[in-house]
Motif scaffolding. Structure first.
Motif, mmCIF file in Angstrom:
data_model
loop_
_atom_site.group_PDB
_atom_site.id
_atom_site.type_symbol
_atom_site.label_atom_id
_atom_site.label_comp_id
_atom_site.label_asym_id
_atom_site.label_seq_id
_atom_site.Cartn_x
_atom_site.Cartn_y
_atom_site.Cartn_z
ATOM 1 N N ASP A 193 -16.009 61.215 22.381
ATOM 2 C CA ASP A 193 -15.682 62.205 23.405
ATOM 3 C C ASP A 193 -15.049 61.565 24.635
ATOM 4 N N TYR A 194 -15.125 60.259 24.758
ATOM 5 C CA TYR A 194 -14.485 59.529 25.851
ATOM 6 C C TYR A 194 -13.319 58.675 25.345
ATOM 7 N N GLY A 195 -12.975 58.819 24.050
ATOM 8 C CA GLY A 195 -11.888 58.045 23.468
ATOM 9 C C GLY A 195 -12.234 56.578 23.300
ATOM 10 N N GLU A 196 -13.532 56.296 23.165
ATOM 11 C CA GLU A 196 -13.986 54.912 23.068
ATOM 12 C C GLU A 196 -14.955 54.742 21.905
ATOM 13 N N PHE A 197 -15.109 53.508 21.482
ATOM 14 C CA PHE A 197 -16.182 53.174 20.571
ATOM 15 C C PHE A 197 -17.478 53.191 21.376
ATOM 16 N N PRO A 198 -18.620 53.472 20.759
ATOM 17 C CA PRO A 198 -19.880 53.337 21.500
ATOM 18 C C PRO A 198 -20.102 51.859 21.839
ATOM 19 N N PHE A 199 -20.623 51.604 23.036
ATOM 20 C CA PHE A 199 -20.825 50.218 23.440
ATOM 21 C C PHE A 199 -22.073 50.093 24.305
ATOM 22 N N VAL A 200 -22.540 48.862 24.452
ATOM 23 C CA VAL A 200 -23.744 48.549 25.222
ATOM 24 C C VAL A 200 -23.391 48.542 26.704
ATOM 25 N N ILE A 253 -19.537 46.279 21.236
ATOM 26 C CA ILE A 253 -19.265 47.520 20.522
ATOM 27 C C ILE A 253 -20.363 47.716 19.481
ATOM 28 N N ILE A 254 -20.907 48.925 19.414
ATOM 29 C CA ILE A 254 -21.973 49.235 18.457
ATOM 30 C C ILE A 254 -21.328 49.766 17.177
ATOM 31 N N LEU A 255 -21.544 49.062 16.076
ATOM 32 C CA LEU A 255 -20.963 49.427 14.790
ATOM 33 C C LEU A 255 -21.897 50.333 13.985
ATOM 34 N N GLU A 256 -23.170 49.946 13.908
ATOM 35 C CA GLU A 256 -24.152 50.680 13.112
ATOM 36 C C GLU A 256 -25.479 50.739 13.831
ATOM 37 N N ILE A 257 -26.201 51.824 13.587
ATOM 38 C CA ILE A 257 -27.565 51.962 14.075
ATOM 39 C C ILE A 257 -28.408 52.378 12.879
ATOM 40 N N GLY A 258 -29.363 51.555 12.521
ATOM 41 C CA GLY A 258 -30.229 51.859 11.386
ATOM 42 C C GLY A 258 -29.476 52.063 10.089
ATOM 43 N N GLY A 259 -28.360 51.349 9.903
ATOM 44 C CA GLY A 259 -27.565 51.463 8.684
ATOM 45 C C GLY A 259 -26.539 52.586 8.702
ATOM 46 N N THR A 260 -26.523 53.397 9.777
ATOM 47 C CA THR A 260 -25.563 54.494 9.896
ATOM 48 C C THR A 260 -24.373 54.055 10.736
ATOM 49 N N PRO A 261 -23.151 54.100 10.187
ATOM 50 C CA PRO A 261 -21.972 53.757 10.979
ATOM 51 C C PRO A 261 -21.772 54.788 12.096
ATOM 52 N N VAL A 262 -21.606 54.335 13.333
ATOM 53 C CA VAL A 262 -21.501 55.251 14.471
ATOM 54 C C VAL A 262 -20.118 55.260 15.118
ATOM 55 N N LEU A 263 -19.178 54.472 14.582
ATOM 56 C CA LEU A 263 -17.828 54.472 15.134
ATOM 57 C C LEU A 263 -17.175 55.820 14.861
ATOM 58 N N GLY A 264 -16.618 56.427 15.891
ATOM 59 C CA GLY A 264 -15.992 57.735 15.756
ATOM 60 C C GLY A 264 -16.919 58.891 16.077
ATOM 61 N N LEU A 265 -18.166 58.606 16.429
ATOM 62 C CA LEU A 265 -19.108 59.659 16.812
ATOM 63 C C LEU A 265 -19.114 59.836 18.326
ATOM 64 N N THR A 266 -19.484 61.029 18.773
ATOM 65 C CA THR A 266 -19.618 61.267 20.207
ATOM 66 C C THR A 266 -20.843 60.530 20.727
ATOM 67 N N LEU A 267 -20.924 60.367 22.032
ATOM 68 C CA LEU A 267 -22.066 59.698 22.632
ATOM 69 C C LEU A 267 -23.357 60.441 22.298
ATOM 70 N N CYS A 310 -11.076 46.460 20.394
ATOM 71 C CA CYS A 310 -11.519 46.648 21.777
ATOM 72 C C CYS A 310 -12.221 48.000 21.872
ATOM 73 N N LYS A 311 -12.673 48.380 23.044
ATOM 74 C CA LYS A 311 -13.416 49.632 23.211
ATOM 75 C C LYS A 311 -12.573 50.885 23.006
ATOM 76 N N ASP A 312 -11.262 50.756 23.079
ATOM 77 C CA ASP A 312 -10.368 51.912 23.016
ATOM 78 C C ASP A 312 -10.204 52.411 21.577
ATOM 79 N N LEU A 313 -10.832 53.507 21.267
ATOM 80 C CA LEU A 313 -10.806 54.109 19.933
ATOM 81 C C LEU A 313 -9.394 54.531 19.538
ATOM 82 N N ARG A 314 -8.694 55.142 20.468
ATOM 83 C CA ARG A 314 -7.331 55.616 20.176
ATOM 84 C C ARG A 314 -6.396 54.467 19.840
ATOM 85 N N LEU A 315 -6.523 53.367 20.549
ATOM 86 C CA LEU A 315 -5.680 52.199 20.288
ATOM 87 C C LEU A 315 -5.930 51.665 18.885
ATOM 88 N N TYR A 316 -7.185 51.563 18.494
ATOM 89 C CA TYR A 316 -7.520 51.052 17.163
ATOM 90 C C TYR A 316 -6.984 51.982 16.075
#
Length: 137
Positions: free
Chosen positions: A36-43, A56-70, A96-102
């Motif tokens: 929702d902010y155009g970014e990957f989730p991050f610490v 950048i947070i890739l997975e939480i508990g085995g669930t991929p979170v890239l592309g999810l809203t905060l 990098c943190k920029d989801l759109r760029l990736y």
């Protein structure tokens, strides 16, 4: 004179795994970003150590979170049993943190980055369809 070039490591080789939320119920880190902010989730804060601010947070508990809203990332976080296994990676030039760029980059079909782009698009699509089906007429 010969030029020595160091082989650049792929970001996937730099992934770290952290455990959070031991017995106290506290995770030990705060998160920001999200689709929702155009970014990957991050610490955003890591008072307990382990992860680094900006990772950048890739997975939480085995669930991929890239592309999810905060909010969805926090939902995944809250639904995981403790201790929670979190995979992170430090941002760099290729990730990098920029989801759109990736998502705008071109990768070789079938490569790890291409597969990750597909996963992100699927997560974004799920968010979109959820939003459309739950919105009042």
């Amino acid at each position: 004179m010969s030029k020595v070039t160091a082989k650049k490591l792929h970001w996937r080789s730099k992934v770290s795994t952290h455990l959070g939320g031991g017995g106290s119920g506290e995770l030990g880190l705060a998160i920001g970003g999200g689709a929702d902010y155009g970014e990957f989730p991050f610490v955003t804060a890591a008072p307990g150590g382990g992860a680094t601010v900006g990772d950048i947070i890739l997975e939480i508990g085995g669930t991929p979170v890239l592309g999810l809203t905060l909010g969805d990332v926090r939902g995944v976080l809250n639904s995981c049993p403790h201790p929670i296994r979190i995979k992170t990676v430090s941002p760099g030039s290729s990730l990098c943190k920029d989801l759109r760029l990736y998502l705008s980059k071109c990768f070789t079909p079938g490569s790890m980055d291409s597969q990750l782009q597909q996963l992100i698009r699927e997560n974004l699509y799920l968010i979109l369809t959820e939003h459309v089906t739950h919105e009042p007429c």
